[in-house]
Design an enzyme around this catalytic site. Structure first.
Site, PDB file in Angstrom:
ATOM      1  N   HIS A  13      38.395  38.108  62.531  1.00  0.00           N
ATOM      2  CA  HIS A  13      38.503  38.004  60.958  1.00  0.00           C
ATOM      3  C   HIS A  13      38.601  36.518  60.802  1.00  0.00           C
ATOM      4  O   HIS A  13      39.746  35.856  60.866  1.00  0.00           O
ATOM      5  CB  HIS A  13      39.550  39.044  60.274  1.00  0.00           C
ATOM      6  CG  HIS A  13      39.678  38.423  58.747  1.00  0.00           C
ATOM      7  ND1 HIS A  13      39.739  39.586  57.862  1.00  0.00           N
ATOM      8  CD2 HIS A  13      39.519  37.284  58.011  1.00  0.00           C
ATOM      9  CE1 HIS A  13      39.822  38.994  56.541  1.00  0.00           C
ATOM     10  NE2 HIS A  13      39.678  37.763  56.723  1.00  0.00           N
ATOM     11  N   HIS A  15      37.271  33.006  58.141  1.00  0.00           N
ATOM     12  CA  HIS A  15      36.435  32.083  57.076  1.00  0.00           C
ATOM     13  C   HIS A  15      36.051  30.945  57.571  1.00  0.00           C
ATOM     14  O   HIS A  15      36.728  30.182  57.891  1.00  0.00           O
ATOM     15  CB  HIS A  15      37.170  32.102  55.924  1.00  0.00           C
ATOM     16  CG  HIS A  15      37.756  33.343  55.288  1.00  0.00           C
ATOM     17  ND1 HIS A  15      36.946  34.359  54.389  1.00  0.00           N
ATOM     18  CD2 HIS A  15      38.768  33.918  55.579  1.00  0.00           C
ATOM     19  CE1 HIS A  15      37.571  35.330  54.288  1.00  0.00           C
ATOM     20  NE2 HIS A  15      38.790  35.356  54.628  1.00  0.00           N
ATOM     21  N   LYS A  99      31.940  44.201  54.393  1.00  0.00           N
ATOM     22  CA  LYS A  99      33.313  43.728  53.836  1.00  0.00           C
ATOM     23  C   LYS A  99      33.560  44.252  52.364  1.00  0.00           C
ATOM     24  O   LYS A  99      32.679  43.939  51.555  1.00  0.00           O
ATOM     25  CB  LYS A  99      33.485  42.339  54.112  1.00  0.00           C
ATOM     26  CG  LYS A  99      34.979  41.925  53.612  1.00  0.00           C
ATOM     27  CD  LYS A  99      36.040  42.189  54.632  1.00  0.00           C
ATOM     28  CE  LYS A  99      37.221  41.994  53.912  1.00  0.00           C
ATOM     29  NZ  LYS A  99      37.717  40.510  53.835  1.00  0.00           N
ATOM     30  N   HIS A 136      39.754  44.358  52.204  1.00  0.00           N
ATOM     31  CA  HIS A 136      40.866  43.395  51.814  1.00  0.00           C
ATOM     32  C   HIS A 136      41.661  44.540  50.883  1.00  0.00           C
ATOM     33  O   HIS A 136      41.100  44.957  50.015  1.00  0.00           O
ATOM     34  CB  HIS A 136      40.446  42.438  50.679  1.00  0.00           C
ATOM     35  CG  HIS A 136      41.480  41.534  50.411  1.00  0.00           C
ATOM     36  ND1 HIS A 136      41.755  40.452  50.798  1.00  0.00           N
ATOM     37  CD2 HIS A 136      42.231  41.802  49.377  1.00  0.00           C
ATOM     38  CE1 HIS A 136      42.878  40.034  50.213  1.00  0.00           C
ATOM     39  NE2 HIS A 136      43.176  40.819  49.343  1.00  0.00           N
ATOM     40  N   HIS A 174      44.032  41.828  57.629  1.00  0.00           N
ATOM     41  CA  HIS A 174      45.247  41.134  57.367  1.00  0.00           C
ATOM     42  C   HIS A 174      46.421  41.871  56.687  1.00  0.00           C
ATOM     43  O   HIS A 174      46.895  41.698  55.687  1.00  0.00           O
ATOM     44  CB  HIS A 174      45.070  40.055  56.581  1.00  0.00           C
ATOM     45  CG  HIS A 174      44.054  39.975  55.249  1.00  0.00           C
ATOM     46  ND1 HIS A 174      44.306  41.045  54.612  1.00  0.00           N
ATOM     47  CD2 HIS A 174      43.197  39.236  54.927  1.00  0.00           C
ATOM     48  CE1 HIS A 174      43.261  40.840  53.474  1.00  0.00           C
ATOM     49  NE2 HIS A 174      42.659  39.921  53.782  1.00  0.00           N
ATOM     50  N   ASP A 247      42.353  35.175  59.953  1.00  0.00           N
ATOM     51  CA  ASP A 247      42.019  34.823  58.516  1.00  0.00           C
ATOM     52  C   ASP A 247      42.230  33.479  58.210  1.00  0.00           C
ATOM     53  O   ASP A 247      42.373  33.038  56.974  1.00  0.00           O
ATOM     54  CB  ASP A 247      43.048  35.917  57.462  1.00  0.00           C
ATOM     55  CG  ASP A 247      42.546  35.785  55.960  1.00  0.00           C
ATOM     56  OD1 ASP A 247      41.511  35.693  55.735  1.00  0.00           O
ATOM     57  OD2 ASP A 247      43.435  36.155  55.285  1.00  0.00           O
ATOM     58  N   HIS A 251      40.523  25.423  52.689  1.00  0.00           N
ATOM     59  CA  HIS A 251      40.622  25.038  51.546  1.00  0.00           C
ATOM     60  C   HIS A 251      40.767  23.405  51.375  1.00  0.00           C
ATOM     61  O   HIS A 251      41.712  23.132  51.987  1.00  0.00           O
ATOM     62  CB  HIS A 251      41.397  25.972  50.522  1.00  0.00           C
ATOM     63  CG  HIS A 251      41.238  27.212  50.353  1.00  0.00           C
ATOM     64  ND1 HIS A 251      40.491  27.823  49.053  1.00  0.00           N
ATOM     65  CD2 HIS A 251      41.694  28.419  51.024  1.00  0.00           C
ATOM     66  CE1 HIS A 251      40.343  29.058  49.375  1.00  0.00           C
ATOM     67  NE2 HIS A 251      41.139  29.456  50.455  1.00  0.00           N
ATOM     68  N   ALA A 263      44.071  30.440  47.311  1.00  0.00           N
ATOM     69  CA  ALA A 263      44.823  31.235  48.382  1.00  0.00           C
ATOM     70  C   ALA A 263      44.089  31.249  49.638  1.00  0.00           C
ATOM     71  O   ALA A 263      42.747  31.413  49.788  1.00  0.00           O
ATOM     72  CB  ALA A 263      44.876  32.800  47.984  1.00  0.00           C
TER      73      ALA A 263
HETATM   74  C1  NCD Z   1      40.700  34.228  51.881  1.00  0.00           C
HETATM   75  C2  NCD Z   1      39.767  32.975  51.718  1.00  0.00           C
HETATM   76  O1  NCD Z   1      40.248  31.872  51.318  1.00  0.00           O
HETATM   77  O2  NCD Z   1      38.555  33.117  51.894  1.00  0.00           O
HETATM   78  N1  NCD Z   1      41.946  33.800  51.385  1.00  0.00           N
HETATM   79  C3  NCD Z   1      43.080  34.378  51.774  1.00  0.00           C
HETATM   80  O3  NCD Z   1      44.217  34.207  51.166  1.00  0.00           O
HETATM   81  N2  NCD Z   1      43.331  35.353  52.590  1.00  0.00           N
HETATM   82  C4  NCD Z   1      40.197  35.406  51.452  1.00  0.00           C
HETATM   83  C5  NCD Z   1      40.822  36.752  52.143  1.00  0.00           C
HETATM   84  O4  NCD Z   1      40.576  37.147  53.245  1.00  0.00           O
HETATM   85  O5  NCD Z   1      41.239  37.379  51.191  1.00  0.00           O
HETATM   86 ZN    ZN Z   2      40.079  36.897  55.024  1.00  0.00          ZN
HETATM   87 ZN    ZN Z   3      41.078  39.474  52.260  1.00  0.00          ZN
END
Ligand code: NCD
Ligand code: ZN
Ligand code: ZN
Length: 344
Positions: A13, A15, A99, A136, A174, A247, A251, A263
């Site tokens: 998992h 991003h 997802k 999620h 997560h 996860d 950002h 987040a």
């Molecule tokens: C994730 C993101 O930034 O894409 N952020 C997070 O706080 N986990 C999105 C997610 O997995 O919920």
């Molecule tokens: Zn995530």
């Molecule tokens: Zn998530």
């Protein structure tokens, strides 16, 4: 144990994002992991197999030469996803899951599902074609306390899905609570969960350690210490239902250090070292290989990797930021030490 050689792990998992930050996130993940399940919450989201194929090409185009890295793609479930799209995804061979984001639950989830029951035909197709549902797992109702949103999701949504679709493969992503561990334990082997490194290392006190800590803000939000300990127990339990999913979510610095910060925690730069520190803290380092390199691969029906990595108990200091053309990312443990390192 001061050294640990393990089969090369997979991140189930992550991003990676797109555009200017993509080379940074792909560079980091491919240093450690042989494969990764790539989340589809781009802007616009990856909603079709055609989009997933294009996104995969962009990832491979920025993968450092000579590095073996397989991006395993996912589709973003929306109110308009069709059963036909599921069949196409399955037949593509490159899509490994779909997802589900409750609309508005987290970063880039505004096009998520508003009515899961309306999607039951799609879930049926997923069950039939063996496409895992990745969740999620939080409700979005603002009347539900933010620390309870995962637990309420289990009771009000997931229980129903598990009952209606007993053969659907599900990954509760997560997880952050002992409630989720209890829930997953009680389900069949079709239901598994990923656990992040930061949820194994931090509790909700770390959000307010001497002041507000935007780089520890993620969703689901950090929980009490008793929940962190339950996650650690699950991770080292030897149960194949729990496997590695960082996860990691980049950002740009100013979008986190803001009056309304985003987040997401970035751990891709040192993911395995973070997990090693967490497992080691409870005497479970010998359980790391299965968690990181076996259980997830088996769940996704992938062959085990044939390469190996070496972790050593040696301090490393994490840089304060990683810069890229669009700005900077503040990584987990920025400017601080980690007890483990990867030796190449
Ligand atoms: C994730 C993101 O930034 O894409 N952020 C997070 O706080 N986990 C999105 C997610 O997995 O919920
Ligand atoms: Zn995530
Ligand atoms: Zn998530």
């Amino acid at each position: 144990m001061n050294e640990l050689v393990i089969r090369q792990p997979d991140d189930l998992h992550i991003h990676l994002r797109d555009d200017d930050v993509l080379p940074l996130s792909v560079g980091h993940v491919s240093t450690q992991f042989r494969r990764a399940i790539v989340m589809p919450n781009l802007r616009p989201p990856v909603v079709s197999t055609a989009m997933a194929i294009e996104y995969r090409k962009r990832i491979l185009a920025v993968t450092p030469t000579g590095r073996l890295f397989d991006p395993l793609m996912t589709l973003y479930l929306t109110d308009r996803t069709t059963p036909a799209e599921i069949l196409m995804a399955r037949e593509s061979g490159i899509v490994h899951g779909v997802k589900y984001y409750p609309a508005g639950a987290t970063t880039n989830s505004d096009l998520g599902v508003t009515d899961l029951e309306g999607r039951f035909k799609v879930l049926e197709a997923m069950m039939k074609h063996g496409v895992p549902l990745l969740l999620h797992g939080e409700v979005t109702d603002k009347d539900v306390d933010i620390f309870d949103r995962e637990k309420v999701f289990l009771d009000s949504v997931l229980l129903r899905v598990v009952k209606e679709f007993p053969d659907l493969k599900i990954v509760l992503e997560h997880i952050t609570t002992s409630d989720s561990v209890d829930f997953v334990d009680a389900c069949s082997e079709k239901v598994a969960a990923t656990i992040t490194a930061h949820h194994l290392l931090l509790n909700r006190g770390d959000l307010f350690d001497g002041g507000i800590r935007p780089h520890h803000y993620c969703l689901p939000i950090l929980k009490r210490e008793e929940h962190r300990l339950a996650l650690l127990r699950a991770a080292i339990s030897g149960s194949p239902k729990y496997f590695l999913g960082t996860d990691s979510a980049p950002h740009e610095r100013h979008t986190k250090e803001a009056s309304c910060g985003c987040a997401g925690v970035y751990t891709a730069h040192a993911a395995m070292e973070c997990y090693a520190e967490a497992f080691d803290s409870v005497g479970g380092i010998d359980k790391l290989e299965d968690f990181a390199s076996t259980f997830g691969a088996r769940f996704y029906e992938l062959p085990l990797n044939t390469s190996y990595i070496k972790l050593v108990r040696k301090e490393q200091v994490i840089p304060p930021t990683y810069t890229y053309s669009g700005g900077a990312i503040v990584p987990f443990r920025a400017g601080q030490g980690l007890n483990w390192s990867i030796e190449t």
